[in-house]
Scaffold this motif. Structure first.
Motif, PDB file in Angstrom:
ATOM      1  N   LEU A   1      -1.434  11.276  -1.405  1.00  0.00           N
ATOM      2  CA  LEU A   1      -0.394  12.220  -1.735  1.00  0.00           C
ATOM      3  C   LEU A   1      -0.862  13.389  -1.276  1.00  0.00           C
ATOM      4  CD1 LEU A   1      -0.150  10.989  -5.451  1.00  0.00           C
ATOM      5  CD2 LEU A   1       1.175  10.285  -3.296  1.00  0.00           C
ATOM      6  N   ASP A   2      -2.125  13.919  -0.773  1.00  0.00           N
ATOM      7  CA  ASP A   2      -2.308  15.140  -0.275  1.00  0.00           C
ATOM      8  C   ASP A   2      -1.641  15.678   0.762  1.00  0.00           C
ATOM      9  OD1 ASP A   2      -4.545  15.372  -2.056  1.00  0.00           O
ATOM     10  OD2 ASP A   2      -6.115  14.847  -1.017  1.00  0.00           O
ATOM     11  N   THR A   3      -1.055  14.614   1.699  1.00  0.00           N
ATOM     12  CA  THR A   3      -0.407  15.075   2.731  1.00  0.00           C
ATOM     13  C   THR A   3       0.969  15.286   2.532  1.00  0.00           C
ATOM     14  OG1 THR A   3      -0.453  12.673   3.578  1.00  0.00           O
ATOM     15  CG2 THR A   3      -2.211  14.037   4.329  1.00  0.00           C
TER      16      THR A   3
ATOM     17  N   PHE B   1       8.267  16.463  -1.675  1.00  0.00           N
ATOM     18  CA  PHE B   1       8.455  15.139  -1.828  1.00  0.00           C
ATOM     19  C   PHE B   1       7.200  14.536  -3.001  1.00  0.00           C
ATOM     20  CE2 PHE B   1      10.381  15.285   2.190  1.00  0.00           C
ATOM     21  CZ  PHE B   1      11.382  14.399   1.834  1.00  0.00           C
ATOM     22  N   LEU B   2       6.234  15.641  -3.239  1.00  0.00           N
ATOM     23  CA  LEU B   2       5.377  15.318  -4.199  1.00  0.00           C
ATOM     24  C   LEU B   2       6.170  15.435  -5.794  1.00  0.00           C
ATOM     25  CD1 LEU B   2       2.718  15.049  -5.579  1.00  0.00           C
ATOM     26  CD2 LEU B   2       2.337  17.484  -5.382  1.00  0.00           C
ATOM     27  N   TYR B   3       7.153  16.584  -5.898  1.00  0.00           N
ATOM     28  CA  TYR B   3       7.735  16.735  -7.039  1.00  0.00           C
ATOM     29  C   TYR B   3       8.922  15.799  -7.062  1.00  0.00           C
ATOM     30  CZ  TYR B   3       5.405  21.022  -7.852  1.00  0.00           C
ATOM     31  OH  TYR B   3       4.104  21.834  -7.771  1.00  0.00           O
ATOM     32  N   ASP B   4       9.246  15.248  -5.989  1.00  0.00           N
ATOM     33  CA  ASP B   4      10.286  14.142  -5.970  1.00  0.00           C
ATOM     34  C   ASP B   4       9.753  12.789  -6.558  1.00  0.00           C
ATOM     35  OD1 ASP B   4      12.475  12.454  -4.857  1.00  0.00           O
ATOM     36  OD2 ASP B   4      10.789  11.534  -3.813  1.00  0.00           O
ATOM     37  N   GLY B   5       8.357  12.583  -6.715  1.00  0.00           N
ATOM     38  CA  GLY B   5       7.815  11.347  -7.372  1.00  0.00           C
ATOM     39  C   GLY B   5       8.025  11.714  -8.911  1.00  0.00           C
ATOM     40  N   PHE B   6       7.689  12.994  -9.156  1.00  0.00           N
ATOM     41  CA  PHE B   6       7.578  13.338 -10.596  1.00  0.00           C
ATOM     42  C   PHE B   6       8.998  13.372 -11.297  1.00  0.00           C
ATOM     43  CE2 PHE B   6       3.560  15.229  -9.713  1.00  0.00           C
ATOM     44  CZ  PHE B   6       3.073  14.998 -11.045  1.00  0.00           C
ATOM     45  N   GLY B   7      10.315  13.153 -10.709  1.00  0.00           N
ATOM     46  CA  GLY B   7      11.500  12.782 -11.198  1.00  0.00           C
ATOM     47  C   GLY B   7      11.176  11.285 -11.931  1.00  0.00           C
ATOM     48  N   GLU B   8      10.618  10.493 -11.247  1.00  0.00           N
ATOM     49  CA  GLU B   8      10.179   9.137 -11.614  1.00  0.00           C
ATOM     50  C   GLU B   8       9.211   8.923 -12.754  1.00  0.00           C
ATOM     51  OE1 GLU B   8      12.029   6.285 -11.673  1.00  0.00           O
ATOM     52  OE2 GLU B   8      13.107   6.352  -9.845  1.00  0.00           O
ATOM     53  N   VAL B   9       8.153   9.850 -12.720  1.00  0.00           N
ATOM     54  CA  VAL B   9       7.109   9.856 -13.778  1.00  0.00           C
ATOM     55  C   VAL B   9       7.824  10.596 -14.928  1.00  0.00           C
ATOM     56  CG1 VAL B   9       5.003  11.333 -14.177  1.00  0.00           C
ATOM     57  CG2 VAL B   9       5.439  10.498 -12.185  1.00  0.00           C
ATOM     58  N   ILE B  10       8.720  11.559 -14.764  1.00  0.00           N
ATOM     59  CA  ILE B  10       9.299  12.181 -16.086  1.00  0.00           C
ATOM     60  C   ILE B  10      10.141  11.000 -16.676  1.00  0.00           C
ATOM     61  CG2 ILE B  10      10.890  13.972 -16.797  1.00  0.00           C
ATOM     62  CD1 ILE B  10       9.810  15.707 -14.476  1.00  0.00           C
ATOM     63  N   LYS B  11      10.663  10.446 -16.014  1.00  0.00           N
ATOM     64  CA  LYS B  11      11.672   9.185 -16.516  1.00  0.00           C
ATOM     65  C   LYS B  11      10.767   8.394 -17.333  1.00  0.00           C
ATOM     66  CE  LYS B  11      11.788   5.252 -14.601  1.00  0.00           C
ATOM     67  NZ  LYS B  11      11.779   4.231 -13.550  1.00  0.00           N
ATOM     68  N   TYR B  12       9.503   7.834 -16.799  1.00  0.00           N
ATOM     69  CA  TYR B  12       8.512   7.005 -17.857  1.00  0.00           C
ATOM     70  C   TYR B  12       8.253   7.801 -18.958  1.00  0.00           C
ATOM     71  CZ  TYR B  12       7.850   3.535 -14.011  1.00  0.00           C
ATOM     72  OH  TYR B  12       7.930   2.561 -13.186  1.00  0.00           O
ATOM     73  N   SER B  13       7.904   9.078 -19.090  1.00  0.00           N
ATOM     74  CA  SER B  13       7.781   9.617 -20.365  1.00  0.00           C
ATOM     75  C   SER B  13       8.901   9.773 -21.057  1.00  0.00           C
ATOM     76  CB  SER B  13       7.308  11.244 -20.003  1.00  0.00           C
ATOM     77  OG  SER B  13       8.454  12.079 -19.468  1.00  0.00           O
TER      78      SER B  13
ATOM     79  N   ILE C   1       0.977  -1.123   0.065  1.00  0.00           N
ATOM     80  CA  ILE C   1       0.053  -0.051   0.057  1.00  0.00           C
ATOM     81  C   ILE C   1       0.859   1.303  -0.046  1.00  0.00           C
ATOM     82  CG2 ILE C   1      -2.043   1.107   0.955  1.00  0.00           C
ATOM     83  CD1 ILE C   1      -2.676  -1.318   2.383  1.00  0.00           C
ATOM     84  N   PRO C   2       1.402   1.646  -1.121  1.00  0.00           N
ATOM     85  CA  PRO C   2       2.387   2.852  -1.267  1.00  0.00           C
ATOM     86  C   PRO C   2       1.809   4.158  -1.019  1.00  0.00           C
ATOM     87  CG  PRO C   2       1.747   2.120  -3.502  1.00  0.00           C
ATOM     88  CD  PRO C   2       1.031   1.229  -2.358  1.00  0.00           C
ATOM     89  N   THR C   3       2.315   5.010  -0.118  1.00  0.00           N
ATOM     90  CA  THR C   3       1.849   6.415   0.045  1.00  0.00           C
ATOM     91  C   THR C   3       2.484   7.471  -0.540  1.00  0.00           C
ATOM     92  OG1 THR C   3       3.413   6.246   2.058  1.00  0.00           O
ATOM     93  CG2 THR C   3       1.150   5.273   2.483  1.00  0.00           C
ATOM     94  N   THR C   4       3.522   7.354  -1.327  1.00  0.00           N
ATOM     95  CA  THR C   4       4.146   8.388  -1.971  1.00  0.00           C
ATOM     96  C   THR C   4       4.089   8.169  -3.663  1.00  0.00           C
ATOM     97  OG1 THR C   4       6.300   7.458  -2.294  1.00  0.00           O
ATOM     98  CG2 THR C   4       5.897   8.594  -0.067  1.00  0.00           C
ATOM     99  N   LEU C   5       4.325   9.290  -4.216  1.00  0.00           N
ATOM    100  CA  LEU C   5       4.036   9.078  -5.656  1.00  0.00           C
ATOM    101  C   LEU C   5       5.017   8.273  -6.204  1.00  0.00           C
ATOM    102  CD1 LEU C   5       2.557   9.891  -8.380  1.00  0.00           C
ATOM    103  CD2 LEU C   5       4.129  12.036  -8.393  1.00  0.00           C
ATOM    104  N   LEU C   6       6.308   8.545  -5.898  1.00  0.00           N
ATOM    105  CA  LEU C   6       7.352   7.708  -6.084  1.00  0.00           C
ATOM    106  C   LEU C   6       7.111   6.038  -6.067  1.00  0.00           C
ATOM    107  CD1 LEU C   6      11.241   8.420  -6.071  1.00  0.00           C
ATOM    108  CD2 LEU C   6      10.515   6.025  -5.586  1.00  0.00           C
TER     109      LEU C   6
END
Length: 359
Positions: free
Chosen positions: A171-173, A178-190, A128-133
């Motif tokens: 992710l609201d909390t 740390f939200l944008y930290d997850g976008f490092g990996e999102v951008i990787k996928y793109s 049950i993951p709790t961060t975007l990453l």
């Protein structure tokens, strides 16, 4: 609700993605937890926000439930913390028919998964993951590990969860860092597989816009990873594409003792700088590094190499799991959406990076 199944040679499991799914998460995993001891492994931050809520939810389906709380942060992905988890599992008289729930970010998922893979030669676990990453990357694909003083994720195994439950509302909390930290990996996928995703990300203008698109973003990233893992479960070929930016990124994390840069920030730096190198040697279409720079700026991610001590950085790169003798397998992109694997001599790679930084 969005749902997909991961089907590898020996494992099949479902990924559920739905805002608010935590409110009735037990109904999605009832078949795994009923009449079992359930051990929730979480960290101090997640426990403070959601720990008792999840315990209450689980009690509807089992009367035997325990919780192990570790310190938040990368330092917990260690032998010492792993031993503490083993000690707790033994004190709770956990056996091979019971189940672990990893409830947290990437550190918790990797650590709890590795404990599950090794305790009594393996017991079931659920993510049950709790961060975007962790929702788009580390909870899927079966890689579990702890760190070694000489490098990240050097002690690990392949061990898949029985299910992955993703609630984007968690992710609201997260604070913006740390939200944008997850976008490092999102951008990787793109960058490695999905130009459409890149174009979607570049059009997003603010945090409200992010959350309006978040379920689709998570789904697209999970789908890319699922498709790759199904083709190459054990990381011998195409799965290496998922390591774009990681060779430099992991070295940067280790160089700064996991204190100065988050994982996503380090990967962002790695993606940009390795693309500048690959442009110089004509693997990557000219101008691609500028496109990476644009999107990293949009998501408040760093891109400049933080050190000129390349020799020290390569002390860590030489321990990279993708090394083979004097060569290293590297991930480049030909252009946005098209990842490729290339093998370079490590000394040549070091020379190219050094020249690029000086230039």
């Amino acid at each position: 609700m969005k749902r997909m199944s991961v089907n590898t040679h020996n494992n099949t499991y479902d990924i559920f993605i739905k805002k608010g799914i935590l409110h009735n998460v037990g109904s999605f995993i009832e078949s795994f937890i009923k009449n079992k001891k359930v051990i929730i492994i979480t960290d101090t931050n997640v426990n403070r926000l959601y720990g008792e809520y999840l315990m209450k939810n689980m009690r509807k389906y089992t009367s035997s439930i325990f919780k192990i709380v570790i310190n938040a942060g990368e330092d917990s992905k260690s032998f010492d913390t792993l031993k503490q988890i083993y000690d707790k599992l033994l004190s709770f008289h956990v056996n091979r028919t019971d189940i672990i729930i990893a409830f947290g970010g990437g550190v918790v998922g990797d650590l709890a998964g590795f404990a599950a893979s090794t305790y009594m030669r393996g017991i079931h676990f659920i993510q049950i993951p709790t961060t975007l990453l962790s929702q788009i990357d580390s909870s899927i694909g079966g890689k579990v590990a702890i760190n070694h003083p000489k490098g990240k994720n050097l002690i690990g195994s392949f061990y898949h969860p029985k299910s992955v439950i993703i609630d984007p509302d968690l992710l609201d909390t997260l604070n913006n860092k740390f939200l944008y930290d997850g976008f490092g990996e999102v951008i990787k996928y793109s960058l490695i597989k999905d130009k459409y995703l890149y174009n979607t990300l570049i059009r997003i203008n603010n945090k409200i816009d992010i959350f309006n698109h978040i379920e689709d973003i998570i789904y697209n990233c999970c789908k890319i990873k699922k498709d790759i893992v199904e083709k190459d479960e054990k990381d011998q070929g195409i799965r290496m594409l998922l390591n774009f930016g990681h060779t430099l990124g992991h070295a940067i994390e280790k160089y700064y003792a996991y204190k100065s840069y988050t994982h996503g920030e380090a990967i962002a730096i790695g993606m940009y700088n390795i693309t500048k190198v690959s442009e110089d040697i004509c693997i990557t279409k000219k101008g691609t590094s500028k496109l990476i720079l644009d999107i990293l700026n949009k998501y408040n991610l760093p891109y400049d190499m933080p050190t000129n001590n390349i020799e020290k950085l390569f002390d860590f790169i030489r321990l990279d799991k993708k090394n083979s003798g004097t060569n290293i397998n590297l991930v480049f992109i030909k252009e946005v959406g098209k990842g490729t694997l290339q093998q370079l001599d490590i000394k040549e790679f070091q020379k190219l990076l050094t020249v690029n930084l000086k230039g």
